[in-house]
Design a protein around this motif. Structure first.
Motif, PDB file in Angstrom:
ATOM      1  N   LEU A   1       0.824  -1.206   0.000  1.00 43.40           N
ATOM      2  CA  LEU A   1       0.000   0.000   0.000  1.00 43.40           C
ATOM      3  C   LEU A   1       0.863   1.263   0.000  1.00 43.40           C
ATOM      4  O   LEU A   1       0.505   2.269  -0.615  1.00 43.40           O
ATOM      5  CB  LEU A   1      -0.942  -0.012   1.197  1.00 43.40           C
ATOM      6  N   GLU A   2       2.007   1.205   0.685  1.00 44.79           N
ATOM      7  CA  GLU A   2       2.953   2.319   0.611  1.00 44.79           C
ATOM      8  C   GLU A   2       3.383   2.551  -0.828  1.00 44.79           C
ATOM      9  O   GLU A   2       3.435   3.694  -1.302  1.00 44.79           O
ATOM     10  CB  GLU A   2       4.201   2.014   1.450  1.00 44.79           C
ATOM     11  N   ASP A   3       3.742   1.464  -1.511  1.00 49.50           N
ATOM     12  CA  ASP A   3       4.162   1.563  -2.914  1.00 49.50           C
ATOM     13  C   ASP A   3       3.139   2.322  -3.746  1.00 49.50           C
ATOM     14  O   ASP A   3       3.470   3.282  -4.454  1.00 49.50           O
ATOM     15  CB  ASP A   3       4.323   0.158  -3.512  1.00 49.50           C
ATOM     16  N   VAL A   4       1.906   1.865  -3.689  1.00 51.63           N
ATOM     17  CA  VAL A   4       0.905   2.396  -4.615  1.00 51.63           C
ATOM     18  C   VAL A   4       0.506   3.821  -4.272  1.00 51.63           C
ATOM     19  O   VAL A   4       0.284   4.648  -5.172  1.00 51.63           O
ATOM     20  CB  VAL A   4      -0.327   1.465  -4.690  1.00 51.63           C
ATOM     21  N   VAL A   5       0.408   4.125  -2.971  1.00 49.49           N
ATOM     22  CA  VAL A   5       0.041   5.492  -2.586  1.00 49.49           C
ATOM     23  C   VAL A   5       1.174   6.458  -2.921  1.00 49.49           C
ATOM     24  O   VAL A   5       0.939   7.569  -3.435  1.00 49.49           O
ATOM     25  CB  VAL A   5      -0.323   5.558  -1.084  1.00 49.49           C
ATOM     26  N   PHE A   6       2.415   6.050  -2.660  1.00 43.43           N
ATOM     27  CA  PHE A   6       3.545   6.916  -2.966  1.00 43.43           C
ATOM     28  C   PHE A   6       3.674   7.133  -4.477  1.00 43.43           C
ATOM     29  O   PHE A   6       3.903   8.259  -4.938  1.00 43.43           O
ATOM     30  CB  PHE A   6       4.840   6.324  -2.405  1.00 43.43           C
ATOM     31  N   PHE A   7       3.496   6.059  -5.246  1.00 39.70           N
ATOM     32  CA  PHE A   7       3.591   6.201  -6.697  1.00 39.70           C
ATOM     33  C   PHE A   7       2.507   7.137  -7.232  1.00 39.70           C
ATOM     34  O   PHE A   7       2.770   7.973  -8.106  1.00 39.70           O
ATOM     35  CB  PHE A   7       3.483   4.829  -7.375  1.00 39.70           C
ATOM     36  N   SER A   8       1.304   7.033  -6.710  1.00 43.10           N
ATOM     37  CA  SER A   8       0.230   7.919  -7.176  1.00 43.10           C
ATOM     38  C   SER A   8       0.557   9.381  -6.865  1.00 43.10           C
ATOM     39  O   SER A   8       0.230  10.275  -7.650  1.00 43.10           O
ATOM     40  CB  SER A   8      -1.110   7.514  -6.549  1.00 43.10           C
ATOM     41  N   ARG A   9       1.232   9.615  -5.736  1.00 37.93           N
ATOM     42  CA  ARG A   9       1.659  10.980  -5.407  1.00 37.93           C
ATOM     43  C   ARG A   9       2.659  11.503  -6.435  1.00 37.93           C
ATOM     44  O   ARG A   9       2.595  12.666  -6.852  1.00 37.93           O
ATOM     45  CB  ARG A   9       2.300  11.029  -4.021  1.00 37.93           C
ATOM     46  N   LEU A  10       3.612  10.642  -6.814  1.00 37.83           N
ATOM     47  CA  LEU A  10       4.618  11.068  -7.791  1.00 37.83           C
ATOM     48  C   LEU A  10       3.989  11.372  -9.144  1.00 37.83           C
ATOM     49  O   LEU A  10       4.380  12.336  -9.816  1.00 37.83           O
ATOM     50  CB  LEU A  10       5.679   9.978  -7.947  1.00 37.83           C
ATOM     51  N   VAL A  11       3.025  10.557  -9.551  1.00 31.61           N
ATOM     52  CA  VAL A  11       2.335  10.818 -10.821  1.00 31.61           C
ATOM     53  C   VAL A  11       1.652  12.178 -10.771  1.00 31.61           C
ATOM     54  O   VAL A  11       1.714  12.966 -11.726  1.00 31.61           O
ATOM     55  CB  VAL A  11       1.314   9.707 -11.119  1.00 31.61           C
TER      56      VAL A  11
ATOM     57  N   ALA B   1       8.023  13.460 -18.194  1.00 34.82           N
ATOM     58  CA  ALA B   1       8.297  12.192 -18.857  1.00 34.82           C
ATOM     59  C   ALA B   1       8.086  11.024 -17.898  1.00 34.82           C
ATOM     60  O   ALA B   1       8.362  11.130 -16.695  1.00 34.82           O
ATOM     61  CB  ALA B   1       9.724  12.180 -19.389  1.00 34.82           C
ATOM     62  N   VAL B   2       7.617   9.906 -18.454  1.00 35.25           N
ATOM     63  CA  VAL B   2       7.420   8.697 -17.650  1.00 35.25           C
ATOM     64  C   VAL B   2       8.722   8.275 -16.989  1.00 35.25           C
ATOM     65  O   VAL B   2       8.746   7.868 -15.821  1.00 35.25           O
ATOM     66  CB  VAL B   2       6.856   7.560 -18.536  1.00 35.25           C
ATOM     67  N   SER B   3       9.827   8.386 -17.702  1.00 37.82           N
ATOM     68  CA  SER B   3      11.128   7.977 -17.156  1.00 37.82           C
ATOM     69  C   SER B   3      11.479   8.774 -15.905  1.00 37.82           C
ATOM     70  O   SER B   3      12.060   8.232 -14.962  1.00 37.82           O
ATOM     71  CB  SER B   3      12.221   8.153 -18.208  1.00 37.82           C
ATOM     72  N   ARG B   4      11.114  10.049 -15.885  1.00 38.18           N
ATOM     73  CA  ARG B   4      11.421  10.875 -14.711  1.00 38.18           C
ATOM     74  C   ARG B   4      10.594  10.424 -13.512  1.00 38.18           C
ATOM     75  O   ARG B   4      11.084  10.390 -12.381  1.00 38.18           O
ATOM     76  CB  ARG B   4      11.151  12.342 -15.019  1.00 38.18           C
ATOM     77  N   ILE B   5       9.339  10.062 -13.735  1.00 38.85           N
ATOM     78  CA  ILE B   5       8.489   9.575 -12.649  1.00 38.85           C
ATOM     79  C   ILE B   5       9.060   8.282 -12.077  1.00 38.85           C
ATOM     80  O   ILE B   5       9.180   8.120 -10.857  1.00 38.85           O
ATOM     81  CB  ILE B   5       7.054   9.349 -13.153  1.00 38.85           C
ATOM     82  N   PHE B   6       9.450   7.361 -12.958  1.00 39.55           N
ATOM     83  CA  PHE B   6       9.984   6.075 -12.517  1.00 39.55           C
ATOM     84  C   PHE B   6      11.300   6.246 -11.775  1.00 39.55           C
ATOM     85  O   PHE B   6      11.538   5.604 -10.747  1.00 39.55           O
ATOM     86  CB  PHE B   6      10.188   5.149 -13.720  1.00 39.55           C
ATOM     87  N   GLN B   7      12.168   7.090 -12.272  1.00 37.93           N
ATOM     88  CA  GLN B   7      13.454   7.309 -11.616  1.00 37.93           C
ATOM     89  C   GLN B   7      13.271   7.943 -10.239  1.00 37.93           C
ATOM     90  O   GLN B   7      13.962   7.596  -9.286  1.00 37.93           O
ATOM     91  CB  GLN B   7      14.344   8.188 -12.496  1.00 37.93           C
TER      92      GLN B   7
END
Length: 405
Positions: free
Chosen positions: A317-327, A334-340
């Protein structure tokens, strides 16, 4: 270009929670695909830590769960040899954590997530096996074994430790490794047994030949979950399975042998009352793996599966909530910047938790009598020394992390 549509492979807890988080924070459309023909989750009754409950509250799922699960104030760690309490993992600090913990069936958690996702207008598409991925300048195209295709701005691999996305498109050489330890679990009625139990909701009983966990998992404390973590030879299966026939009897006899002569009669009584045992061999991924490639990103166990230590769902759940914040934070980037950014900000915490989980998992291996006594003293000291660290862990929230520009 702004992110408009995300493909999610995996209709389990990680995949459904990812879709909910992205919809909640970013109003992004998501398509979720699951290889199985219906909602399925492997595992028994899980402990949702205060962190996990805060994220589930954020995803609007928590009210559905509180009606079903058993609130956990603390986990008592007990010596099988003497019956003495070796320490306590304390969740009863609501002013700091906002919630205590909750023991609930993994299937009930998935059902609640799916209900919330459907109310958000998204349905998981089942019987969808991904076959190929084509990356383009403007997005990614996924093709399934039934010939259908879908196009999105990125693709998330949320399909667990045996992830097709990881094994086919991200890092094929990184394969799951059997830990040498298995979890055997079952369920029983608490009727006639509750008065024998030396705990309020959950106990982890530390023994010479494994660890025995016993916990209520319903709101009325009418049902008990038993989980036995033991050193076990490779059973030749990567999935959990209901043991049948003579194998069921042999498995039950082995568990009774391992925990015979306990200072707590409730152990043998509880084991005798379990009708069916499920055997689940535990795998892990080698640490420090690759999490993303091109427009593909791994989340949850697909990226960093580790031995379960009571906090696994919280990490997902940490993963998904944190990733949604970055998006949301990097809209139009760029997608690459979000992933990095995700990799650089998330990696240190995952590495630290992986190291701790591996250390704790080793305590379930068989040992001699003298080493058991020594380990009991070490456990007593370890729990006390780690109390402050665990408190900080339960307060940690990825929504408080400051994101760089």
């Amino acid at each position: 270009m702004p992110i408009k549509h995300i493909i999610i492979i995996g209709g389990g807890i990680a995949g459904v929670a990812s879709a909910l988080a992205l919809i909640r924070l970013n109003k992004i459309s998501c398509s979720v695909f699951e290889i199985r023909s219906e909602p399925t989750t492997i595992g028994g009754a899980i402990n949702l830590t205060p962190n996990a409950l805060r994220y589930l509250d954020y995803l609007r799922v928590l009210p559905r769960l509180l009606r079903k699960g058993c609130e956990v104030y603390h986990i008592d760690v007990i010596s099988q040899r003497t019956g003495a309490n070796l320490g306590r993992i304390d969740f009863d600090k609501v002013e700091k954590f906002k919630h205590r913990a909750l023991r609930i069936l993994r299937a009930d958690l998935l059902e609640a997530l799916l209900e919330e996702l459907e109310e958000s207008g998204v349905k998981v598409q089942y019987s969808k096996r991904i076959e190929s991925v084509l990356e383009r300048d403007d997005g990614v195209e996924a093709t399934f074994d039934d010939g259908t295709t879908v196009v999105g701005d990125m693709l998330l691999g949320c399909d667990g430790i045996h992830s097709s996305v990881r094994m086919n498109f991200v890092q094929p050489e990184r394969k799951p490794v059997y830990t040498g330890i298995a979890v055997t679990y079952g369920f029983l009625s608490a009727g006639g047994l509750s008065e024998l139990l030396p705990f309020d909701s959950t106990a982890a009983i530390f023994g010479r030949f494994g660890t025995f966990l016993m916990s209520f998992y319903t709101v009325d404390k009418s049902q008990l979950y038993i989980s036995v973590v033991t050193e076990t030879k490779d059973v030749g299966s990567r999935e959990g399975c209901l043991v049948k026939g003579s194998d069921q009897d042999a498995l039950k006899d082995d568990i009774l042998r391992r925990f015979a002569g306990s200072a707590m009669p409730c152990l043998e009584t509880g084991m005798q009352k379990v009708d069916s045992w499920v055997l689940y061999p535990v795998f892990k991924l080698p640490p420090h793996g690759v999490w993303h490639s091109g427009r593909l990103l791994l989340l949850g166990d697909a990226a960093h599966a580790m031995p379960p230590q009571g906090e696994s769902v919280g990490l997902v759940l940490e993963d998904v909530v944190f990733f949604s914040r970055l998006v949301s934070h990097h809209k139009g980037k760029a997608v690459s910047r979000i992933f990095q950014g995700y990799d650089s900000l998330r990696r240190a915490r995952i590495d630290a938790v992986y190291k701790e989980a591996t250390f704790r998992w080793e305590t379930a291996r068989d040992r001699g009598w003298l080493m058991t006594v020594i380990m009991e003293w070490m456990m007593w000291i370890f729990i006390r020394l780690m109390a402050g660290t665990k408190e900080r862990d339960f307060q940690f929230d990825v929504r408080d992390i400051e994101l760089p520009n």
